[in-house]
Design a protein around this motif. Structure first.
Motif, short mmCIF file in Angstrom:
data_model
loop_
_atom_site.label_atom_id
_atom_site.label_comp_id
_atom_site.label_asym_id
_atom_site.label_seq_id
_atom_site.Cartn_x
_atom_site.Cartn_y
_atom_site.Cartn_z
N ASN A 98 64.84 33.99 -72.38
CA ASN A 98 66.04 33.47 -71.73
C ASN A 98 66.87 32.64 -72.71
N HIS A 104 70.85 32.73 -67.81
CA HIS A 104 70.48 31.70 -66.83
C HIS A 104 70.11 32.39 -65.53
N GLU A 110 64.12 31.56 -59.94
CA GLU A 110 63.28 30.50 -60.51
C GLU A 110 62.32 29.91 -59.48
N PRO A 279 65.79 24.82 -61.22
CA PRO A 279 66.95 25.66 -61.56
C PRO A 279 68.28 24.94 -61.45
N HIS A 281 68.92 22.30 -62.94
CA HIS A 281 69.14 21.63 -64.23
C HIS A 281 68.81 22.51 -65.43
N CYS A 282 67.87 23.43 -65.28
CA CYS A 282 67.39 24.22 -66.43
C CYS A 282 68.29 25.41 -66.68
N ASP A 283 69.02 25.39 -67.81
CA ASP A 283 69.84 26.54 -68.21
C ASP A 283 69.27 27.26 -69.42
N LYS A 285 69.19 26.48 -72.45
CA LYS A 285 69.87 26.26 -73.72
C LYS A 285 69.12 25.19 -74.51
N ASN A 288 70.44 21.67 -74.56
CA ASN A 288 70.26 20.87 -73.34
C ASN A 288 68.79 20.66 -72.98
N TRP A 292 66.88 19.16 -69.43
CA TRP A 292 66.23 19.99 -68.41
C TRP A 292 64.71 19.93 -68.50
N THR A 483 69.60 38.01 -63.43
CA THR A 483 70.89 38.01 -64.11
C THR A 483 70.80 38.94 -65.32
#
Length: 603
Positions: A98, A104, A110, A279, A281-283, A285, A288, A292, A483
C-alpha cells in the motif's frame, strides 16, 4: 562435564570453576513449530544455568528468491514463510505494498482486515497458551518435576474459584492435563471457532485468499458479520473464565516458589511495531507514518528499562539494525546500498533492512564462532545496539500500549498511561467483566504468559469495536472494500504490524517494476537471535542464562522444566528463522537413459 575456558563477562568469570558444569541440550525444543535448539551449561550445585546458546539449523532464503518477482505477488509468497502466522506476513506485505503503490484502502476494507487479524490473535494465543504452554503447568508435569509444589497446590484454594469453577490450584493443574483435562479440551473447541472467525474475514487460514493491496475481497454482508459476531461473543464469555484462572495459576507459582520471578528474567527491552490500523488516520504514506502509527489500536513503542523510549514509527524504522555476529552469513559491507535517505530525508544505515544483502555462508556449528542461521536484529538508540525482545508478543504490546496512553477502542479497551483496561459486555451466562492489565515488575516467564492471557481479552475487546464500525459502514451503504492501484517503476516502502508472537516488518525496494530487494523480519530473528557483533546474547540466550533451577529432580533425571518455561514463554515459532547445513555435501548426477534409471534406483 566440560573443560573449555571461561569467557569475559560470563557466569564462569564470576562464579567459579567450569569443571562443575554439566552440558545439557534440548534440540529440538518440543511443543513449538520449527527447529529450535537450546544448548546449556548448568551448575547443579548452585542450581543455576551458567551459559546458553540458541540455534536454528535450516535455511530458506526468502530475501533471496523474492528478487525479480512481481511486487503484487509479495503477500501470496511471503505468507508461506510460516504455516502458523502466514496471515500476519500477508497483512504486513499488503501494508508494505500500500505504501509502495500509494493506495489508501476504503474504511470498511480495513475494518474487515482488523477483524481477521484480531481473530488470529484469539485463535493462536488460545491454542498456544492452553494446549502447548499450559502443559508446562499441568498436574502431570508438576508431579514429575516439583511434587512438593503439587502437594501445596492441592491444598491451596483458588482466589477466583467463583469465576472459573476450579476450587484449588491443583484442580486448575488437572484441568490442563493434555487430552484429559477438561479445560485443555475446552480450549481445543475454542480454537476451532476462532479459526472459523478468521476464515469468515480472510477466506482461508493460514494463507488468506481475499487479502490484497488496496483492501480486501471479502463481501461484507450483514450475515457474514453476524456469523463472526456470534462466535466472538462465545469467546468473550470464555475470556471471563480464562483471565482469572491464569491469574490464580501464575500468582500461585510466585507464592509456592520464592524467587521464581527470576526464571526467564531479563532486562526490560521490549519492542512493538503497533497493529490494527485506524482507517480514519492511516493513509500508508511514509511521510505521515508517525501520526497514523500512533493512532493504531495497538500502539508502537520501544520500551527500555520499563520506560517508553519512543512510539514514533519513523524513528523505530530508522533504528533497526541487522547484525551478523555468530550467524552463518557474510557481511554485505562491499555491496551497493539501495536506500541512502528515507522519504523524509533522514539518512538510512547500511545495516538497515532496505540495504541488506543476504549472503549465506554455511559451515559447521561452533559455539566459539558461528552457530546458527538466525541473524541478530538490534534496535539502535543512538548509542547502543539493544538486544530487544517481543515478550512473546503480548507483553511488549500491552506494555507499549499502556505507556502510550493513546488507545480507546469504543470503551472496550483503553490505555491509561500505566495500565490497559478491558471491558467485556454481558454475555449469555456471565455478567459484564472488567479486567485491568497493570505494568508488572518484571519481564520474565510468568509475566510473558500472563500478558498472553490478557491480550486475548484485549483482542476480543478490539474486535467488538471493529464490529460496530464495520456494521456502521455497511448500514450506511459504504460497502466498498478495495481501491485500485498501479505499480510504480521505482519505489521503496515498509510495512509494520504485530505477528502473534511479536514485531513484524517487511521492507521492499522496487526497480523497473520488479522487486529489487525484500526483507521480512518477524519475531523469530529478534527473540532467537544469537550473540551479535558486540558479543551480546540474544533474548532466548539471555533469558535462560542465570535462570535458577527449581526442579526437584537430580541431574540424572533432569527434565529442564524451568528452562522450557523460560523459552516457551516467548512463544517460539522457528519457521521464520529455520535454515539447513548439510556438511560437505555430494554431487548428484542425473541420468537420462531410461534403461539405466532402474539400476540407479535399485542402488
Amino acid at each position: 562435564m566440560t573443560t573449555t575456558t571461561s569467557k569475559p563477562g560470563s557466569y564462569l568469570s564470576t562464579k567459579g570453576d567450569e569443571s562443575n558444569l554439566t552440558e545439557m541440550a534440548w534440540d529440538p525444543i518440543t511443543r513449538i513449530v520449527g527447529s529450535l535448539g537450546i544448548y546449556t551449561k548448568i551448575d547443579f550445585k548452585q542450581k543455576v544455568v551458567a551459559e546458553c546458546y540458541s540455534t536454528s539449523s535450516i535455511f530458506r532464503g526468502y530475501s533471496i528468491f523474492m528478487k525479480g518477482k512481481d511486487p503484487r505477488d509479495a503477500h501470496f509468497i511471503t505468507s508461506r514463510i510460516c504455516g502458523i502466522c502466514g496471515d500476519n506476513h500477508a497483512t504486513c506485505s499488503v501494508y508494505n505494498q500500500n505504501m509502495a503503490y500509494g493506495v489508501h484502502p476504503p474504511a470498511l476494507g480495513e475494518w474487515l482486515i482488523n477483524l481477521g487479524e484480531a481473530a488470529e490473535y484469539m485463535f493462536d494465543h488460545n491454542i498456544f497458551q492452553e494446549n502447548l504452554v499450559g502443559v508446562d503447568y499441568c498436574e502431570k508435569m508438576v508431579a514429575e518435576t516439583n511434587p512438593g509444589v503439587l502437594e501445596l497446590a492441592n491444598r491451596t484454594e483458588s482466589p477466583h474459584a467463583g469465576e472459573h469453577g476450579y476450587r484449588t490450584i491443583g484442580d486448575i493443574m488437572r484441568s490442563l492435563n493434555p487430552l484429559e483435562g477438561d479445560f485443555y479440551r475446552e480450549a481445543l473447541q475454542v480454537s476451532r471457532y476462532t479459526r472459523e472467525m478468521f476464515c469468515l474475514m480472510e477466506g482461508r487460514h493460514v494463507h488468506p485468499s481475499t487479502l490484497y493491496p488496496g483492501g480486501i475481497g471479502t463481501t461484507p454482508t450483514i450475515q457474514l458479520l453476524t456469523d463472526y459476531y456470534t462466535r466472538l461473543m462465545r469467546y468473550v464469555e470464555f475470556m471471563k473464565k480464562v483471565v482469572p484462572l491464569h491469574d490464580d495459576l501464575f500468582d500461585f507459582f510466585y507464592e509456592a516458589l520464592p524467587g521464581y520471578e527470576n526464571v526467564g528474567l531479563r532486562r526490560t527491552l521490549l519492542v512493538c511495531w503497533g497493529a490494527l490500523n485506524d482507517p480514519a488516520h492511516c493513509d500508508f504514506k511514509y511521510e505521515n507514518m508517525t501520526n497514523w502509527g500512533r493512532k493504531a489500536f495497538v500502539s508502537p513503542g520501544v520500551v527500555v528499562d520499563g520506560k517508553l523510549h519512543t512510539n514514533d514509527l519513523v524513528e523505530i524504522n530508522l533504528g533497526i539494525r541487522i547484525l551478523l555476529g555468530s550467524s552463518y552469513y557474510q557481511s554485505w559491507e562491499d555491496q551497493p546500498m539501495f536506500v541512502t535517505k528515507d522519504a523524509l530525508g533522514n539518512p538510512v544505515d547500511r545495516n538497515h533492512p532496505w540495504n541488506q544483502t543476504t549472503i549465506p555462508d554455511p559451515q559447521k556449528r561452533n559455539f566459539d564462532d558461528k552457530y546458527s542461521w538466525v541473524m541478530s536484529p538490534r534496535w539502535f538508540d543512538g548509542k547502543d545496539h539493544l538486544a530487544t525482545d517481543t515478550g512473546g508478543g503480548p507483553l511488549a504490546r500491552l506494555w507499549a500500549t499502556a505507556l502510550g496512553g493513546l488507545v480507546d477502542a469504543g470503551g472496550f479497551v483503553k490505555a491509561t498511561g500505566h495500565s490497559v483496561q478491558i471491558n467485556l459486555p454481558k454475555t449469555m451466562l456471565k455478567p459484564e467483566a472488567n479486567f485491568e492489565w497493570k505494568i508488572p515488575k518484571w519481564s520474565n516467564a510468568l509475566e510473558r504468559n500472563r500478558a498472553r492471557t490478557y491480550f486475548q481479552a484485549y483482542a476480543a475487546g478490539c474486535a467488538l469495536h471493529f464490529m460496530e464500525m464495520a456494521l456502521a459502514e455497511v448500514r450506511g451503504g459504504n460497502t466498498k472494500t478495495w481501491t485500485p492501484f498501479e505499480v510504480p517503476d521505482e519505489a521503496f516502502s515498509c510495512g509494520f504490524t504485530e505477528a502473534v508472537r511479536g514485531v513484524l516488518s517487511h521492507h521492499m525496494v522496487i526497480k523497473e517494476g520488479k522487486i529489487a530487494n525484500y526483507h521480512p523480519y518477524p519475531p523469530t530473528p529478534w527473540n532467537a537471535s544469537v550473540r551479535d557483533t558486540y558479543g551480546t546474547p540474544g533474548p532466548y540466550e539471555d533469558a535462560v542464562q542465570n535462570t535458577p533451577i527449581f526442579e526437584e529432580n537430580s541431574a540424572d533425571n533432569f527434565k529442564g522444566i524451568d528452562i522450557m518455561r523460560a523459552v516457551r514463554s516467548f512463544d517460539p515459532c522457528l519457521p521464520c528463522g529455520v535454515h539447513m547445513y548439510l556438511g560437505p555435501g555430494k554431487t548428484i548426477q542425473t541420468m537420462h537413459n531410461p534403461a539405466v534409471m532402474p539400476q540407479i534406483l535399485a542402488t
